[in-house]
Design a protein around this motif. Structure first.
Motif, PDB file in Angstrom:
ATOM      1  N   ASP A 196     -18.099 -27.165  13.008  1.00 34.59           N
ATOM      2  CA  ASP A 196     -18.567 -25.839  12.599  1.00 34.59           C
ATOM      3  C   ASP A 196     -17.816 -24.726  13.338  1.00 34.59           C
ATOM      4  O   ASP A 196     -17.606 -23.645  12.791  1.00 34.59           O
ATOM      5  CB  ASP A 196     -20.072 -25.701  12.852  1.00 34.59           C
ATOM      6  N   ARG A 198     -14.764 -24.978  14.238  1.00 35.10           N
ATOM      7  CA  ARG A 198     -13.331 -25.144  13.946  1.00 35.10           C
ATOM      8  C   ARG A 198     -12.547 -25.381  15.239  1.00 35.10           C
ATOM      9  O   ARG A 198     -11.555 -24.703  15.538  1.00 35.10           O
ATOM     10  CB  ARG A 198     -12.772 -23.913  13.235  1.00 35.10           C
ATOM     11  N   PRO A 200     -10.626 -28.290  16.583  1.00 31.48           N
ATOM     12  CA  PRO A 200     -10.059 -29.641  16.469  1.00 31.48           C
ATOM     13  C   PRO A 200      -9.660 -30.230  17.816  1.00 31.48           C
ATOM     14  O   PRO A 200      -9.820 -31.436  18.043  1.00 31.48           O
ATOM     15  CB  PRO A 200      -8.848 -29.445  15.557  1.00 31.48           C
ATOM     16  N   PHE A 224     -13.701 -32.261   8.656  1.00 34.64           N
ATOM     17  CA  PHE A 224     -12.800 -31.125   8.488  1.00 34.64           C
ATOM     18  C   PHE A 224     -12.351 -31.021   7.038  1.00 34.64           C
ATOM     19  O   PHE A 224     -12.176 -29.917   6.499  1.00 34.64           O
ATOM     20  CB  PHE A 224     -11.591 -31.256   9.407  1.00 34.64           C
ATOM     21  N   LYS A 227     -14.798 -29.260   4.953  1.00 32.78           N
ATOM     22  CA  LYS A 227     -14.744 -27.819   5.193  1.00 32.78           C
ATOM     23  C   LYS A 227     -13.505 -27.198   4.567  1.00 32.78           C
ATOM     24  O   LYS A 227     -13.338 -25.974   4.609  1.00 32.78           O
ATOM     25  CB  LYS A 227     -14.738 -27.542   6.702  1.00 32.78           C
ATOM     26  N   GLY A 228     -12.617 -28.039   4.021  1.00 37.42           N
ATOM     27  CA  GLY A 228     -11.376 -27.517   3.449  1.00 37.42           C
ATOM     28  C   GLY A 228     -10.330 -27.166   4.490  1.00 37.42           C
ATOM     29  O   GLY A 228      -9.360 -26.476   4.192  1.00 37.42           O
ATOM     30  N   ASP A 229     -10.513 -27.655   5.715  1.00 37.96           N
ATOM     31  CA  ASP A 229      -9.589 -27.339   6.818  1.00 37.96           C
ATOM     32  C   ASP A 229      -8.629 -28.506   7.006  1.00 37.96           C
ATOM     33  O   ASP A 229      -8.816 -29.360   7.876  1.00 37.96           O
ATOM     34  CB  ASP A 229     -10.389 -27.069   8.090  1.00 37.96           C
ATOM     35  N   VAL A 231      -5.505 -28.408   8.039  1.00 37.79           N
ATOM     36  CA  VAL A 231      -4.694 -28.283   9.257  1.00 37.79           C
ATOM     37  C   VAL A 231      -5.382 -28.981  10.427  1.00 37.79           C
ATOM     38  O   VAL A 231      -4.758 -29.753  11.166  1.00 37.79           O
ATOM     39  CB  VAL A 231      -4.442 -26.798   9.580  1.00 37.79           C
ATOM     40  N   SER A 232      -6.678 -28.731  10.597  1.00 44.08           N
ATOM     41  CA  SER A 232      -7.420 -29.371  11.695  1.00 44.08           C
ATOM     42  C   SER A 232      -7.538 -30.872  11.470  1.00 44.08           C
ATOM     43  O   SER A 232      -7.456 -31.667  12.417  1.00 44.08           O
ATOM     44  CB  SER A 232      -8.814 -28.747  11.808  1.00 44.08           C
ATOM     45  N   CYS A 262      -8.869 -31.231  -0.100  1.00 41.47           N
ATOM     46  CA  CYS A 262      -8.313 -29.903   0.172  1.00 41.47           C
ATOM     47  C   CYS A 262      -7.323 -29.467  -0.897  1.00 41.47           C
ATOM     48  O   CYS A 262      -6.741 -28.383  -0.786  1.00 41.47           O
ATOM     49  CB  CYS A 262      -7.638 -29.891   1.543  1.00 41.47           C
TER      50      CYS A 262
END
Length: 818
Positions: A196, A198, A200, A224, A227-229, A231-232, A262
């Motif tokens: 939550d 962010r 990583p 992650f 969450k659509g992240d 990169v992390s 993603c």
């Protein structure tokens, strides 16, 4: 021997004498208050002097007993920082630490640690444990169950207040002390907090604490991804690779799945290629994930399918299901048939067993292609194979008939589904209602909806259920041989089975019924109120339908009011709502409002679509003013910048008519009146319209140079007329012409013969200006566009010159004043 221990306080330093020899031997038989000398009233212990350290080396045992007694007392009073200082100095003195530990009251230290936790001094507790470990005592043995509970509460407090960094630091330290950190806080809860926030890097550090770090890494990657992240997630993936002793297919599959979540299929391909470069052969699950993520690209999907066969990985049923899905997305019915046949052949050899997902997917392929007969054939195949259709299967079959416009057949399949004991979901019911609406059977849609919703209509008793079911089965068989189903029969069959499944209308259900209202705005509005009463929230589509119906009844004001009400309901109008409102204004010939809505869209950063642009560009049948032309050309330019390819011919015809108005207003012989018939329609008109757009947006006060290069004589005529009309309208508003107008006909070389096209363009423009408009035209003698250099004089290349015409300011004023 006496040793001085300097204890820093506000005013004094206290000298301690070693306790009697029997003091520690009988510690357990005396109360704590009598078993040790009360420590002095001090706040912290800073250092041991050199003399005391020397005394420890010369005669350590008495001094160590005294210091152990002092440290125990400090710990017992929860003065953890002072306890840590004393113990640190003992370790630094080089004395026999085991003697100090033997005399230390470990139980008292444990109670002091627990008290420190109760008082919220977590970092003092951690520092004290660090010193305990330096003394050679396992920290986990000093902390009892009660202290562990308190420690767990402290960790929960850090999570609740969002101090993720401190939480991970504490966990790392405690893990180093061999504490069961998994019991202090659930790893899933800790990871959730880190995701939550962010964080990583903190999540990676936390995972590395545990021996089962690979499993936690998969969880971190997946969370992650949700969450659509990406990169992390990739950071966690790289850290996982470094901490792994060998290939971990589960992690590879997870990161590829996350690439799909993603929406970055290219990254999944990079990961796959990296595995191949490392000499790692993915297993079937990794291959399936890769194919699934790239299902939108059929060629790549088939390439991976062949690759996995070449490396010896045998496709399973999931592989073929994903391939069928890719065919469905690509609309490749022929390839889907081949794959389906291949799977059937494998099933005949018992190498595979087709599942309900396979049948449902191939049925959807045929449904999307409107091949309803083939979809029904697949249903027969699956029934012969003993596979029971599920809700998805029946929905696809109903959709196949609905898309083909076979409403009766779709309703028949719906009845068969009910008879088979399969409960339809809301989506299935919505498909059936949509089929009725598309076939303009609006009353039938409302009757079906009412039959499903009204429980009072279904009063089938349990006793006669069996006979009624047999009767319905016979009727279904009769319908299979006919192409028409009476509406009354359908209604009877549906109402007989209402109680067998729960029907919960959705927002989509009401949206479909609102479309079924035709032109009845009030009925649609009543449906929206019913939707709200049912606890559902009207969405963008609901409002757009209502706006369209209101405008369709001629109530433009009401439609625009609905757009305001939509925003008041905290639903920001989207492109569909705005386009619908614009269409209502265009149909109502309120063009100013239509263009005003377009500007409002841009203010709210709502991107117009192709329908929006076309609606505005076709709003007028002719142009009456320069402002209208500028308005439409600005929209045309926006459309091209947005990546749409407009049909230029319609807009060009209107602009041509507007331009020719210069001649008509001049009451002169039109001579050669241009038309689209004289234009080469095989080439794009964007160059012409772009030139016109540039010129008509300029001010009359600006120095004008009209560039006709690349245009035909008809197109050049339109550009010149457009500029002249712009000048004339601005002049009528009081704006004078301040400079000459130059017209660039083309570029040529000195001593070179002009091409036929440039000569035609020049002659046509001169004829237009002199004969049709009565404007004097001066032909400017060609001059070099640049001074020839010494190299150019000896070169075979000729200097470039411009062919230009001049309209003097005086000549233009004379024309404008006529």
């Amino acid at each position: 021997m006496r040793a001085l221990v300097i204890l820093r306080s506000s005013t004094t330093a206290t000298a301690l004498s070693p306790p009697p020899p029997h003091h520690h031997h009988h510690r357990s038989t005396r109360p704590p208050s009598l078993s040790r000398t009360p420590p002095p009233s001090i706040s912290t212990v800073r250092s041991l002097p050199a003399a005391s350290l020397s005394a420890l080396r010369c005669d350590p045992e008495p001094q160590l007993r005294a210091l152990a007694d002092l440290a125990s007392g400090l710990a017992g009073d929860a003065r953890l920082d002072d306890f840590a200082t004393v113990a640190d100095q003992v370790v630094a003195s080089g004395a026999e630490v085991s003697l100090f530990v033997a005399e230390l009251d470990v139980e008292l230290v444990g109670k002091g640690l627990a008290r420190g936790l109760r008082e919220g001094r977590l970092w003092s507790f951690v520092e004290a444990l660090r010193v305990v470990e330096k003394l050679g005592i396992a920290p986990a043995k000093v902390v009892d169950g009660a202290a562990m509970d308190l420690l767990g509460k402290e960790c929960e407090r850090l999570m609740d207040c969002g101090d993720a960094k401190s939480l991970v630091q504490v966990m790392e330290i405690l893990a180093g002390f061999k504490f069961p950190v998994r019991e202090l806080a659930k790893p899933a809860n800790v990871i959730r907090v880190l995701i939550d926030q962010r964080s990583p890097n903190l999540a990676i550090r936390y995972a590395c604490i545990f021996p089962h770090a690979q499993i936690l890494f998969c969880t971190i990657i997946h969370e992650f991804g949700k969450k659509g992240d990406l990169v992390s997630a990739l950071k966690a993936y790289e850290a996982c690779k470094k901490s792994s002793n060998g290939p971990n297919m589960f992690v590879y599959r997870k990161i590829i799945d996350v690439c799909g979540l993603c929406g970055d299929a290219d990254e999944s391909r990079h990961i796959y290629e990296d595995l191949l470069n490392q000499g790692i052969v993915p297993n079937i699950y990794v291959f399936n994930s890769l194919i699934n993520v790239n299902a939108h690209d059929l060629s790549y999907t088939l390439h991976i399918y062949k690759t996995m066969q070449n490396v010896g990985v045998t496709p399973d049923m999931a592989t073929y299901n994903i391939l069928l899905k890719a065919c469905c997305l690509a609309g490749r019915v022929d390839l889907a048939k081949e794959i389906y046949q291949e799977v059937q052949d494998l099933e005949s050899t018992r190498a595979l067993k087709l599942d309900v997902f396979t049948y449902s997917t191939i049925i959807k392929v045929f449904a999307d292609a409107k091949l309803w007969q083939m979809a029904l054939q697949i249903k027969d195949d699956m029934l012969r194979a003993g596979v029971t259709p599920n809700t998805v299967t029946w929905s696809s079959l109903i959709s196949a008939c609905a898309k083909a416009g076979l409403v009766d057949q779709a309703i028949q399949l719906f009845e068969e589904m009910l008879l088979a004991g399969c409960k339809p979901n809301s989506q299935c019911c919505n498909v059936l209602l949509h089929a009725c609406v598309e076939a303009c059977q609006f009353d039938r849609a409302f009757r079906l909806f009412q039959a499903w919703k009204d429980r009072k209509l279904a009063k089938t008793s349990i006793g006669d259920h069996g006979s009624r079911k047999q009767s319905l089965l016979s009727k279904v068989r009769q319908k299979e041989n006919s192409s028409h189903t009476p509406e009354n029969a359908c209604k009877t069959h549906h109402t007989s089975f209402v109680k067998r499944y729960p029907f919960s209308p959705t927002t989509t259900t009401y949206n479909i019924l609102m479309k079924a209202c035709g032109t009845d705005y009030h009925r649609a509005k009543a449906l929206m109120e019913e939707m709200k009463a049912a606890g559902l929230t009207p969405n963008h589509i609901s409002w757009s339908i209502l706006i369209d119906l209101c405008g369709g009844s001629g109530n433009v004001e009401g439609a625009l009011q609905l757009l305001k009400m939509m925003r008041a309901a905290k639903i920001q109008p989207d492109v569909i709502a705005y386009t619908t409102a614009i269409k209502v204004c265009v149909d109502g010939r309120q063009l100013k409002r239509a263009f005003s809505l377009y500007e409002e869209m841009k203010r709210y950063q709502v991107e117009p679509n192709l329908v929006t642009y076309n609606t505005l560009l076709r709003a007028r049948s002719r142009y009456g003013s320069l402002h209208e032309v500028q308005q439409c050309l600005a929209i045309y330019q926006d459309m091209r910048k947005a990546g749409y390819k407009p049909n230029d011919h319609y807009l060009k015809a209107l602009i041509e008519e507007w331009c020719e108005g210069v001649i008509q207003d001049n009451d002169m012989n039109q001579g050669e009146v241009s038309s689209l018939n004289g234009t080469d329609l095989s080439k794009p008109n964007s160059l012409l319209l772009e030139k016109i757009a540039v010129y008509v947006q300029r001010s009359i006060a600006e120095s004008l140079a009209i560039d006709l290069q690349g245009l035909s004589k008809v197109e050049a005529r339109i550009v010149v007329l457009a500029v002249l009309r712009m000048i004339k309208e601005n002049f009528s508003m009081g704006n004078e012409v301040n400079d000459d107008v130059l017209i660039v006909v083309g570029v040529s070389e000195i001593n070179a013969k002009p091409t036929d096209q440039r000569s035609e363009v020049k002659d046509a423009i001169v004829k237009l200006l002199k004969n049709e408009l009565g404007i004097d035209v001066l032909l400017i003698e060609p001059r070099p566009g640049r001074t020839p250099s010494r190299e150019s004089e000896t070169s075979t290349r000729r200097p470039v010159v411009l062919q230009r015409l001049k309209l003097t300011r005086k000549s233009l004023h004379d024309w404008l004043r006529r």
